[in-house]
Scaffold this motif. Structure first.
Motif, PDB file in Angstrom:
ATOM      1  N   MET A 129      54.587 -12.304 -30.997  1.00  0.00           N
ATOM      2  CA  MET A 129      53.867 -11.326 -30.189  1.00  0.00           C
ATOM      3  C   MET A 129      52.385 -11.416 -30.479  1.00  0.00           C
ATOM      4  N   SER A 130      51.610 -11.241 -29.454  1.00  0.00           N
ATOM      5  CA  SER A 130      50.167 -11.358 -29.586  1.00  0.00           C
ATOM      6  C   SER A 130      49.534 -10.006 -29.869  1.00  0.00           C
ATOM      7  N   LEU A 131      48.443 -10.024 -30.619  1.00  0.00           N
ATOM      8  CA  LEU A 131      47.583  -8.851 -30.705  1.00  0.00           C
ATOM      9  C   LEU A 131      46.397  -9.158 -29.823  1.00  0.00           C
ATOM     10  N   VAL A 132      46.419  -8.667 -28.597  1.00  0.00           N
ATOM     11  CA  VAL A 132      45.354  -8.966 -27.663  1.00  0.00           C
ATOM     12  C   VAL A 132      44.972  -7.706 -26.918  1.00  0.00           C
ATOM     13  N   SER A 133      43.759  -7.684 -26.412  1.00  0.00           N
ATOM     14  CA  SER A 133      43.318  -6.566 -25.592  1.00  0.00           C
ATOM     15  C   SER A 133      43.489  -6.933 -24.129  1.00  0.00           C
ATOM     16  N   GLY A 134      43.414  -5.909 -23.273  1.00  0.00           N
ATOM     17  CA  GLY A 134      43.473  -6.140 -21.844  1.00  0.00           C
ATOM     18  C   GLY A 134      44.865  -6.554 -21.374  1.00  0.00           C
ATOM     19  N   PRO A 135      45.007  -6.912 -20.104  1.00  0.00           N
ATOM     20  CA  PRO A 135      43.914  -6.965 -19.147  1.00  0.00           C
ATOM     21  C   PRO A 135      43.532  -5.608 -18.592  1.00  0.00           C
ATOM     22  N   GLY A 136      44.280  -4.582 -18.948  1.00  0.00           N
ATOM     23  CA  GLY A 136      44.011  -3.265 -18.374  1.00  0.00           C
ATOM     24  C   GLY A 136      42.900  -2.520 -19.059  1.00  0.00           C
ATOM     25  N   TYR A 171      54.038  -3.711 -20.742  1.00  0.00           N
ATOM     26  CA  TYR A 171      52.805  -4.241 -21.354  1.00  0.00           C
ATOM     27  C   TYR A 171      53.118  -4.917 -22.682  1.00  0.00           C
ATOM     28  N   ILE A 172      53.897  -4.247 -23.521  1.00  0.00           N
ATOM     29  CA  ILE A 172      54.232  -4.797 -24.838  1.00  0.00           C
ATOM     30  C   ILE A 172      55.081  -6.062 -24.695  1.00  0.00           C
ATOM     31  N   LYS A 173      56.016  -6.047 -23.776  1.00  0.00           N
ATOM     32  CA  LYS A 173      56.911  -7.198 -23.602  1.00  0.00           C
ATOM     33  C   LYS A 173      56.155  -8.454 -23.148  1.00  0.00           C
ATOM     34  N   THR A 174      55.030  -8.282 -22.462  1.00  0.00           N
ATOM     35  CA  THR A 174      54.304  -9.442 -21.935  1.00  0.00           C
ATOM     36  C   THR A 174      53.264  -9.991 -22.917  1.00  0.00           C
ATOM     37  N   LEU A 175      53.058  -9.334 -24.040  1.00  0.00           N
ATOM     38  CA  LEU A 175      51.980  -9.746 -24.951  1.00  0.00           C
ATOM     39  C   LEU A 175      52.165 -11.165 -25.490  1.00  0.00           C
ATOM     40  N   ASP A 176      53.403 -11.586 -25.658  1.00  0.00           N
ATOM     41  CA  ASP A 176      53.641 -12.922 -26.208  1.00  0.00           C
ATOM     42  C   ASP A 176      53.705 -13.996 -25.132  1.00  0.00           C
ATOM     43  N   LYS A 177      53.414 -13.621 -23.898  1.00  0.00           N
ATOM     44  CA  LYS A 177      53.462 -14.575 -22.793  1.00  0.00           C
ATOM     45  C   LYS A 177      52.063 -14.973 -22.329  1.00  0.00           C
ATOM     46  N   ARG A 178      51.059 -14.649 -23.152  1.00  0.00           N
ATOM     47  CA  ARG A 178      49.669 -14.892 -22.744  1.00  0.00           C
ATOM     48  C   ARG A 178      49.036 -15.984 -23.616  1.00  0.00           C
ATOM     49  N   GLU A 202      42.066 -15.369 -26.591  1.00  0.00           N
ATOM     50  CA  GLU A 202      42.220 -14.245 -27.512  1.00  0.00           C
ATOM     51  C   GLU A 202      43.569 -14.261 -28.230  1.00  0.00           C
ATOM     52  N   TYR A 203      44.562 -14.829 -27.580  1.00  0.00           N
ATOM     53  CA  TYR A 203      45.879 -14.942 -28.221  1.00  0.00           C
ATOM     54  C   TYR A 203      45.755 -15.713 -29.532  1.00  0.00           C
ATOM     55  N   GLY A 244      49.743  -0.467 -18.108  1.00  0.00           N
ATOM     56  CA  GLY A 244      50.240  -0.051 -19.404  1.00  0.00           C
ATOM     57  C   GLY A 244      49.261  -0.327 -20.525  1.00  0.00           C
ATOM     58  N   GLY A 245      49.578   0.210 -21.692  1.00  0.00           N
ATOM     59  CA  GLY A 245      48.712   0.062 -22.853  1.00  0.00           C
ATOM     60  C   GLY A 245      47.775   1.247 -23.001  1.00  0.00           C
ATOM     61  N   ILE A 246      47.314   1.442 -24.229  1.00  0.00           N
ATOM     62  CA  ILE A 246      46.407   2.541 -24.552  1.00  0.00           C
ATOM     63  C   ILE A 246      45.183   1.974 -25.253  1.00  0.00           C
ATOM     64  N   ALA A 247      44.011   2.512 -24.944  1.00  0.00           N
ATOM     65  CA  ALA A 247      42.744   2.063 -25.515  1.00  0.00           C
ATOM     66  C   ALA A 247      42.262   3.052 -26.573  1.00  0.00           C
TER      67      ALA A 247
END
Length: 324
Positions: free
Chosen positions: A1-8, A31-38, A43-44, A288-291
């Motif tokens: 899983m990636s720790l990345v910001s965005g795209p939202g 949002y969380i499920k797609t983090l490792d697909k980037r 940034e990944y 999705g996601g929180i800033a």
């Protein structure tokens, strides 16, 4: 899983949020499920040094959202074990040096998905070897803990050590009394705690120090009224919390401040309704996601601590979170 910001980006449709504003649970799960697909994003790879932490943050958020099976269990276990060293410790990703913080995340992940037995079956070190790796990082003179073999000292490492060892049921492997004494040495006149003796009080360090005392069964050493007063002053007019005086609000302090208040029985000293509104203002309702703040890029770090903060203050529909 990636720790990345965005795209939202965190966005709201009105400056004055309606009371019935809902947490967009399905959006956050996706949002969380797609983090490792980037993996085609720079940034990944720039955040590889936080990969194992990112898995823990994402997994914890999904459990709090009541979607514990959203990540593939076996792939999660395989990745965690691929980060382990012969010493028993874990690195951030395969090929990275072992460190206390990543070892703690590894233990937390395996406990969360009920997979500690995989250490005995397929790990480079079993449960006891993980415990020994953590224990050998304790300073036998003052009770503090280093993060790794290079010796950096931080109260985060002390809390992480006690947290992981308690989950492994190996707490007697370290000198808990000396660790408690070191935490006491980090206490300040304002009731807070710093990164080390004499350091400025900070909400993040307060969480780890109070958490360590809670694990050790020594919350009696905390000046609860004085600390509760300092922590409650972290809430700003917009409902958000900051980490120390004269700083901006940040969603992550919904957890660091809130959980510290919960551990000392003072969570009612902040305005929960205003904090709820602030956290919800920081979510991206489209992807999705929180800033950290409204209008900023979302990331998995602020997503988990925003959701954990909401759980802590009783937001409906979430799993209850343990403040430690």
């Amino acid at each position: 899983m990636s720790l990345v910001s965005g795209p939202g980006r965190a966005r709201t449709t009105a400056s004055d949020l309606p009371e019935e504003l809902q947490l967009v649970v399905k959006k956050h799960v996706e949002y969380i499920k797609t983090l490792d697909k980037r993996k085609d994003e720079l940034e990944y790879w720039l955040t590889e040094h936080l990969r194992l932490n990112g898995v823990y943050w994402g997994l914890t958020a999904l459990h709090l959202l009541k979607h514990p099976d959203a990540l593939p269990r076996q792939e999660t276990i395989d990745f965690v074990l691929s980060c382990q060293h012969q010493s028993g410790g874990f690195g951030a990703a395969p090929g990275h040096d072992a460190h206390m913080l990543y070892t703690v995340s590894a233990v937390q992940i395996l406990v969360t998905i009920d997979a500690l037995d995989e250490l005995e079956k397929r790990g480079k070190g079993d449960r006891e070897s993980v415990g020994r790796y953590i224990a050998q990082l304790q300073n036998q003179d003052d009770g503090s803990f280093a993060g790794d073999e290079w010796g950096e000292n931080d109260t985060r490492f002390l809390f992480g050590a006690l947290n992981a060892l308690s989950l492994l049921r190996l707490l007697p492997m370290v000198d808990v009394a000396k660790a408690v004494s070191y935490v006491q040495a980090c206490a300040n006149f304002d009731g807070g705690y710093g990164v080390g003796p004499g350091a400025e009080s900070h909400a993040g360090q307060i969480y780890v120090c109070v958490g360590a005392l809670a694990i050790a069964g020594r919350l009696d050493l905390v000046n609860k009224d004085r600390l509760g007063g300092w922590l409650s002053e972290r809430q700003l007019d917009n409902g958000g919390l900051n980490g120390r005086p004269e700083k901006l609000q940040d969603v992550c302090y919904s957890w660091w401040v809130g959980s510290s208040l919960a551990m000392i029985g003072k969570l009612h000293w902040i305005d929960k309704h205003k904090l709820t509104k602030y956290i919800l203002e920081c979510q991206d309702t489209e992807v999705g996601g929180i800033a950290d703040r409204p209008g900023d890029m979302v990331d998995v770090f602020h997503t988990v601590f925003g959701i954990a903060g909401l759980s802590l203050i009783g937001y409906p529909g979430l799993e209850a979170v343990d403040p430690i």
